[in-house]
Structure formats: structure tokens, C-alpha cells
Design a protein around this motif. Structure first.
Motif, PDB file in Angstrom:
ATOM      1  N   PHE A  15      43.064 -12.215 -37.027  1.00  0.00           N
ATOM      2  CA  PHE A  15      44.295 -11.838 -37.717  1.00  0.00           C
ATOM      3  C   PHE A  15      45.276 -11.334 -36.672  1.00  0.00           C
ATOM      4  CE2 PHE A  15      41.238 -11.115 -41.266  1.00  0.00           C
ATOM      5  CZ  PHE A  15      41.786 -12.046 -42.136  1.00  0.00           C
ATOM      6  N   VAL A  24      38.181 -11.433 -35.857  1.00  0.00           N
ATOM      7  CA  VAL A  24      37.313 -10.864 -36.899  1.00  0.00           C
ATOM      8  C   VAL A  24      36.008 -11.668 -37.004  1.00  0.00           C
ATOM      9  CG1 VAL A  24      37.111 -10.302 -39.353  1.00  0.00           C
ATOM     10  CG2 VAL A  24      39.264  -9.917 -38.166  1.00  0.00           C
ATOM     11  N   ARG A  43      29.332  -2.947 -40.352  1.00  0.00           N
ATOM     12  CA  ARG A  43      30.171  -1.779 -40.650  1.00  0.00           C
ATOM     13  C   ARG A  43      31.446  -2.211 -41.382  1.00  0.00           C
ATOM     14  NH1 ARG A  43      33.682  -3.149 -37.103  1.00  0.00           N
ATOM     15  NH2 ARG A  43      32.949  -4.111 -35.197  1.00  0.00           N
ATOM     16  N   SER A  44      32.117  -1.243 -41.972  1.00  0.00           N
ATOM     17  CA  SER A  44      33.373  -1.520 -42.665  1.00  0.00           C
ATOM     18  C   SER A  44      34.362  -2.136 -41.667  1.00  0.00           C
ATOM     19  CB  SER A  44      33.921  -0.203 -43.226  1.00  0.00           C
ATOM     20  OG  SER A  44      35.115  -0.452 -43.895  1.00  0.00           O
ATOM     21  N   GLY A  45      34.992  -3.236 -42.054  1.00  0.00           N
ATOM     22  CA  GLY A  45      35.942  -3.907 -41.161  1.00  0.00           C
ATOM     23  C   GLY A  45      35.300  -4.952 -40.266  1.00  0.00           C
ATOM     24  N   SER A  46      33.991  -5.168 -40.410  1.00  0.00           N
ATOM     25  CA  SER A  46      33.315  -6.138 -39.529  1.00  0.00           C
ATOM     26  C   SER A  46      33.548  -7.583 -39.974  1.00  0.00           C
ATOM     27  CB  SER A  46      31.817  -5.838 -39.448  1.00  0.00           C
ATOM     28  OG  SER A  46      31.225  -5.927 -40.726  1.00  0.00           O
ATOM     29  N   GLY A  47      34.129  -7.772 -41.161  1.00  0.00           N
ATOM     30  CA  GLY A  47      34.508  -9.134 -41.560  1.00  0.00           C
ATOM     31  C   GLY A  47      33.683  -9.729 -42.697  1.00  0.00           C
ATOM     32  N   LYS A  48      32.945  -8.902 -43.439  1.00  0.00           N
ATOM     33  CA  LYS A  48      32.084  -9.426 -44.520  1.00  0.00           C
ATOM     34  C   LYS A  48      32.921 -10.126 -45.608  1.00  0.00           C
ATOM     35  CE  LYS A  48      30.366  -5.297 -45.355  1.00  0.00           C
ATOM     36  NZ  LYS A  48      31.121  -4.531 -44.330  1.00  0.00           N
ATOM     37  N   SER A  49      33.940  -9.422 -46.101  1.00  0.00           N
ATOM     38  CA  SER A  49      34.775 -10.020 -47.163  1.00  0.00           C
ATOM     39  C   SER A  49      35.537 -11.225 -46.621  1.00  0.00           C
ATOM     40  CB  SER A  49      35.761  -8.991 -47.707  1.00  0.00           C
ATOM     41  OG  SER A  49      35.066  -7.925 -48.298  1.00  0.00           O
ATOM     42  N   THR A  50      36.000 -11.120 -45.378  1.00  0.00           N
ATOM     43  CA  THR A  50      36.714 -12.244 -44.765  1.00  0.00           C
ATOM     44  C   THR A  50      35.807 -13.470 -44.708  1.00  0.00           C
ATOM     45  OG1 THR A  50      38.001 -10.688 -43.446  1.00  0.00           O
ATOM     46  CG2 THR A  50      37.961 -12.971 -42.684  1.00  0.00           C
ATOM     47  N   GLN A  59      40.393 -18.543 -47.562  1.00  0.00           N
ATOM     48  CA  GLN A  59      41.004 -18.310 -46.265  1.00  0.00           C
ATOM     49  C   GLN A  59      40.644 -19.510 -45.381  1.00  0.00           C
ATOM     50  OE1 GLN A  59      40.128 -14.297 -45.525  1.00  0.00           O
ATOM     51  NE2 GLN A  59      42.258 -13.968 -45.024  1.00  0.00           N
ATOM     52  N   GLU A 171      29.863  -7.093 -52.414  1.00  0.00           N
ATOM     53  CA  GLU A 171      29.562  -5.734 -52.892  1.00  0.00           C
ATOM     54  C   GLU A 171      29.482  -5.692 -54.423  1.00  0.00           C
ATOM     55  OE1 GLU A 171      29.020  -3.207 -50.856  1.00  0.00           O
ATOM     56  OE2 GLU A 171      30.048  -3.704 -48.990  1.00  0.00           O
ATOM     57  N   HIS A 204      26.961  -3.088 -48.036  1.00  0.00           N
ATOM     58  CA  HIS A 204      26.732  -1.964 -47.124  1.00  0.00           C
ATOM     59  C   HIS A 204      25.330  -1.424 -47.330  1.00  0.00           C
ATOM     60  CE1 HIS A 204      31.204  -1.149 -47.458  1.00  0.00           C
ATOM     61  NE2 HIS A 204      30.979  -1.086 -46.167  1.00  0.00           N
TER      62      HIS A 204
HETATM   63  N1  LIG Z   1      44.934 -10.584 -44.532  1.00  0.00           N
HETATM   64  C1  LIG Z   1      44.655  -9.804 -43.478  1.00  0.00           C
HETATM   65  N2  LIG Z   1      45.571  -9.602 -42.497  1.00  0.00           N
HETATM   66  C2  LIG Z   1      45.302  -8.849 -41.416  1.00  0.00           C
HETATM   67  N3  LIG Z   1      44.105  -8.258 -41.194  1.00  0.00           N
HETATM   68  C3  LIG Z   1      43.157  -8.425 -42.138  1.00  0.00           C
HETATM   69  C4  LIG Z   1      43.372  -9.197 -43.317  1.00  0.00           C
HETATM   70  N4  LIG Z   1      42.222  -9.184 -44.057  1.00  0.00           N
HETATM   71  C5  LIG Z   1      41.346  -8.438 -43.373  1.00  0.00           C
HETATM   72  N5  LIG Z   1      41.903  -7.977 -42.219  1.00  0.00           N
HETATM   73  C6  LIG Z   1      41.218  -7.184 -41.206  1.00  0.00           C
HETATM   74  O1  LIG Z   1      40.044  -7.893 -40.853  1.00  0.00           O
HETATM   75  C7  LIG Z   1      38.975  -6.991 -40.632  1.00  0.00           C
HETATM   76  C8  LIG Z   1      37.804  -7.368 -41.528  1.00  0.00           C
HETATM   77  O2  LIG Z   1      38.126  -7.042 -42.875  1.00  0.00           O
HETATM   78  P1  LIG Z   1      37.081  -7.272 -44.047  1.00  0.00           P
HETATM   79  O3  LIG Z   1      37.750  -6.865 -45.299  1.00  0.00           O
HETATM   80  O4  LIG Z   1      36.573  -8.660 -43.965  1.00  0.00           O
HETATM   81  O5  LIG Z   1      35.912  -6.261 -43.636  1.00  0.00           O
HETATM   82  P2  LIG Z   1      34.604  -5.828 -44.462  1.00  0.00           P
HETATM   83  O6  LIG Z   1      33.449  -5.983 -43.531  1.00  0.00           O
HETATM   84  O7  LIG Z   1      34.562  -6.567 -45.732  1.00  0.00           O
HETATM   85  O8  LIG Z   1      34.873  -4.287 -44.718  1.00  0.00           O
HETATM   86  P3  LIG Z   1      34.373  -3.355 -45.949  1.00  0.00           P
HETATM   87  O9  LIG Z   1      32.924  -3.089 -45.669  1.00  0.00           O
HETATM   88  O10 LIG Z   1      35.224  -2.133 -45.808  1.00  0.00           O
HETATM   89  O11 LIG Z   1      34.614  -4.096 -47.224  1.00  0.00           O
HETATM   90  C9  LIG Z   1      39.522  -5.592 -40.878  1.00  0.00           C
HETATM   91  O12 LIG Z   1      39.872  -5.041 -39.619  1.00  0.00           O
HETATM   92  C10 LIG Z   1      40.746  -5.839 -41.707  1.00  0.00           C
HETATM   93  O13 LIG Z   1      41.707  -4.851 -41.502  1.00  0.00           O
END
Ligand SMILES: Nc1ncnc2c1ncn2[C@@H]1O[C@H](COP(=O)(O)OP(=O)(O)OP(=O)(O)O)[C@@H](O)[C@H]1O
Ligand SMILES: [Mg+2]
Length: 222
Positions: A15, A24, A43-50, A59, A171, A204
Motif C-alpha cells: 500500500f 504488506v 500480529r495486528s497489521g500483518s496482512g491477514k484481512s488483506t 483486492q 475473525e 488472532h
Molecule cells: N486500503 C488500504 N490502504 C492503505 N493501507 C492499508 C489498506 N488496507 C490495509 N492497509 C494496511 O495494511 C496492513 C495490513 O492490514 P490488515 O487489515 O490486512 O491487517 P490484519 O492482519 O488483518 O490486522 P488485524 O489483526 O488488526 O485485523 C496494515 O498496516 C494496514 O494499515
């Protein structure tokens, strides 16, 4: 069934944030067989939802390939690719989020009916699926009249009723208390094994991850 249902090869996504490129998903390669369950942790922000968004075409990666049932998708975001992903989400991939995504104007059974109708599965027994997920007695209630756990069970009934080959769950028990989360997770895993659909579960929760056949740790990947 044997072989590979989902194959991910050298997937990358970054991103751009405040003018900086933030990677990511880094060169990620893995596969999931039919009926297999994979926990995606990190960890939170590691990219699971992405990653889950990439796996259902919500995406587009910068590069790399996602193959579903031997159909390959790269980084094209043309109308034909977007339409094909939409078709896969309609027919083959069931998606479950942290909060149950129910239509407020429809009863639970009509929510399930809507999903099976969209998937073109007109002979499904929607009440049976609600019963199987433990909320048969709530079938005629509306989403704002049931608890979070009951709504999440209805959301699971919706995806199982469409007979998907793959469920992506982000989740799915994250908004529930421990006891309810355990009960909903037990239903999820029981029905997943029974129906033989594959599951990719972002969580998580290490106890939940341990219930899956394999674990992919995004904190360690890349
Ligand atoms: N559309 C976007 N534009 C910019 N950055 C993004 C976007 N979507 C996610 N990110 C960033 O990408 C990284 C991964 O986000 P993601 O939501 O995939 O993490 P996660 O592992 O699911 O976190 P959590 O456990 O908190 O749900 C984070 O740093 C987030 O800020
Ligand atoms: Mg997330």
C-alpha cells in the motif's frame, strides 16, 4: 477429492501511505487442498484481512498469481476479471466476516434463502441449515432481534447453504465472548468437515488456529 483447490504463487501487495510504499504481502506462496483448513495468523497489521480480500478478488495484487480450481488470476483488474471474481464469490467462495453481514430487512431464514438464490441453489433447505448451525428456532426472527452469536450462526448457515468449495472467514468469532466464540467455532469446524469444503480462517486466537489442519503465520512470512 485430491489436488489443489487454491494455489497462491509469489503474491505481492504494497500500500502507499503518506507517499511511502508499505509492503504488506511479500512473495507469499502456499496452497490449500479441497476440504483442508488453514489458519492465517500474525500480529495486528500483518496482512491477514488483506490476504483474504486478495483471495476473493476484492483486492488486486501488485504481482503474483492466485489460482482457484485451476483458474488463474493475476494482477489484471479489467471488467472481465472483476466479473469472474464476482461469479466465484457468488457460486464457489463463501465469505464470513467478524460481524455477521445480514440483511436487516429479512428474517434469518430469508437471509439464507437470499444467499442460496444468489448462488443458484434453489433446492436448498434453508431451515435445515439454520437448525444445523443451532439457530433453527430463530429462523423467523429479524437480525436486530437475535444475539451476536445467533447472528453469526445464521451467517455461517448462509455460506454453508450455498455449498461453497472454499470458505474465507475473517475473525468470525472475534466479536463474541469466549464461551459463545467456542460454541460457534465448534459448529463451524464440524460443518466444514462434514461438508468437505476448504476453509481459510484469519484469526488472532491461537486456540482457534490450532483447530485448523495447518497454520500460515504472516508475521514470519516474507
Ligand atoms: N486500503 C488500504 N490502504 C492503505 N493501507 C492499508 C489498506 N488496507 C490495509 N492497509 C494496511 O495494511 C496492513 C495490513 O492490514 P490488515 O487489515 O490486512 O491487517 P490484519 O492482519 O488483518 O490486522 P488485524 O489483526 O488488526 O485485523 C496494515 O498496516 C494496514 O494499515
Ligand atoms: Mg484483520
Amino acid at each position: 477429492m485430491s489436488g489443489t483447490l487454491l494455489a497462491v504463487e509469489r503474491l505481492n501487495l504494497a500500500f502507499v501511505s503518506a507517499g511511502q510504499r508499505v509492503p504488506v504481502i511479500n512473495n507469499l506462496t502456499f496452497s490449500v487442498a479441497p476440504g483442508e483448513s488453514l489458519a492465517v495468523v500474525g500480529r495486528s497489521g500483518s496482512g491477514k484481512s488483506t490476504l483474504l480480500n486478495l483471495l476473493c478478488g476484492l483486492q488486486t495484487p501488485d504481482d503474483g498469481v492466485i489460482a482457484i480450481d485451476n483458474e488463474s488470476f493475476g494482477n489484471a483488474s479489467d471488467a472481465v476479471s472483476i466479473a469472474r471474481w464476482a461469479e466465484l464469490r457468488r457460486q464457489l467462495i463463501g465469505v464470513v466476516f467478524q460481524q455477521a453481514n445480514l440483511m436487516p430487512a429479512l428474517s434469518l431464514v430469508d437471509n439464507v434463502r437470499l444467499r442460496t438464490h444468489l448462488a443458484g441453489r434453489h433446492k436448498q433447505d434453508e431451515r435445515w441449515w439454520l437448525q444445523r448451525l443451532g439457530v433453527g428456532d430463530q429462523a423467523d426472527r429479524y437480525p436486530d432481534r437475535v444475539s451476536g452469536g445467533q447472528a453469526q450462526r445464521a451467517a455461517l448457515a448462509m455460506v454453508f447453504a450455498m455449498s461453497p468449495s472454499l470458505i474465507l472467514a475473517d475473525e468470525p468469532t472475534g466479536s463474541l465472548d469466549r464461551h459463545t466464540a467456542d460454541e460457534v467455532a465448534e459448529s463451524l469446524f464440524n460443518v466444514q468437515v462434514e461438508t468437505g469444503c476448504a476453509l481459510v480462517l484469519a484469526t488472532h486466537d491461537s486456540e482457534l488456529a490450532a483447530c485448523c489442519g495447518r497454520v500460515l503465520d504472516l508475521s514470519a512470512a516474507g
